[in-house]
Motif scaffolding. Structure first.
Motif, PDB file in Angstrom:
ATOM      1  N   ARG A 152      49.538  25.428  18.073  1.00  0.00           N
ATOM      2  CA  ARG A 152      48.804  24.317  18.067  1.00  0.00           C
ATOM      3  C   ARG A 152      47.776  24.031  19.226  1.00  0.00           C
ATOM      4  N   TYR A 210      53.000  23.393  12.616  1.00  0.00           N
ATOM      5  CA  TYR A 210      52.034  24.327  12.044  1.00  0.00           C
ATOM      6  C   TYR A 210      52.399  25.857  12.412  1.00  0.00           C
ATOM      7  N   VAL A 241      47.414  19.865  15.253  1.00  0.00           N
ATOM      8  CA  VAL A 241      47.050  20.983  14.287  1.00  0.00           C
ATOM      9  C   VAL A 241      45.804  21.610  14.430  1.00  0.00           C
ATOM     10  N   GLY A 260      44.447  24.475   9.882  1.00  0.00           N
ATOM     11  CA  GLY A 260      45.460  23.663   9.029  1.00  0.00           C
ATOM     12  C   GLY A 260      45.062  22.797   8.193  1.00  0.00           C
ATOM     13  N   ILE A 283      52.406  18.712  10.895  1.00  0.00           N
ATOM     14  CA  ILE A 283      51.683  19.536   9.935  1.00  0.00           C
ATOM     15  C   ILE A 283      50.765  18.392   9.227  1.00  0.00           C
TER      16      ILE A 283
END
Length: 246
Positions: free
Chosen positions: A177, A173, A207, A211, A237
């Motif tokens: 994180r 991401y 994430v 996200g 992700i």
């Protein structure tokens, strides 16, 4: 030494993460975060619910306005039928790697210490968050010191590490994180400069909520938490189906 049960425990943790993000008040269900003008009263339930599904949940928020310092009221709307939840496929992970279970120490800096953190939706302004200690560890012969702020997760005292590394925006991401660690219980009897051993398991890196929903305002990694090496551990992700994107 990493327990032989660690990979199995990691699989259980992954399953728990999926349940958490898909829950009725999980990050995928968040469809609105609304803040009233600083100093204004909280919106009535009827106003907060206007135009929302009957099974939506409203939760209340409070904060200090970052510019005026005035008290600010807000609310969130959680929709168990949100577009993001319907389109959610999976969280992509790195394989569990015991090399990323790193011994370190928690160094006590005192209850009064705060550290400035930028948040994604604050246009560069900084919020001072309580950070009673630092996480210190050694990787490839170099010592790193990172700021983790004090929080609670399920009413349990935690350290929240917001970190970045070169995988962000490439494999993981883009904004960095999170990693939650148990807050050392012994800290209450420590004085400034004292430290206690702590294990930093980057396999549990996640994430952040932003996200999963555009309606979260996540803290971003401060300079001291931007690691120069790739942390290929933990969550990468969020994957959605049918071309959906936040």
């Amino acid at each position: 030494m990493v327990s032989m049960q660690a990979p199995e425990a990691h699989t259980t943790w992954i399953q728990a993460r999926r349940r958490a993000v898909t829950a009725p008040q999980g990050a995928l269900s968040l469809v609105l975060t609304h803040w009233e003008p600083p100093g204004a009263p909280a919106a009535a339930d009827a106003i907060a619910r206007a135009g929302q599904p009957l099974d939506a949940t409203i939760t209340r928020l409070e904060r200090t306005d970052i510019h005026s310092g005035a008290h600010q009221q807000g609310y969130r709307v959680w929709d168990p039928g949100s577009p993001a939840l319907r389109a959610f496929d999976e969280i992509e992970y790195y394989d569990f790697d015991p090399a990323w279970v790193i011994p370190g120490r928690f160094e006590w800096m005192g209850d009064a210490r705060v550290v400035p953190f930028e948040h994604a939706k604050d246009d560069g302004a900084l919020r001072s968050l309580p950070a009673s200690g630092d996480l210190v560890f050694t990787f490839d012969g170099t010592e790193y010191r990172m700021s983790a702020f004090d929080t609670d997760n399920g009413r349990v005292a935690k350290l929240q590490l917001v970190f970045g590394d070169p995988t962000n925006g490439v494999e993981t991401y883009g904004a960095g994180r999170f990693l939650f660690l148990d807050h050392p219980a012994a800290a209450s009897g420590m004085t400034v400069g004292d430290s206690i051993p702590i294990t930093i398991d980057f396999n549990r890196a996640i994430v952040p909520p932003c996200g999963f929903s555009n309606h979260m305002n996540c803290p971003l990694p401060p300079p001291q938490n931007r690691l120069p090496f790739a942390v290929r551990a933990g969550e990468k992700i969020v994957r959605f189906r049918n071309g959906f994107s936040l």
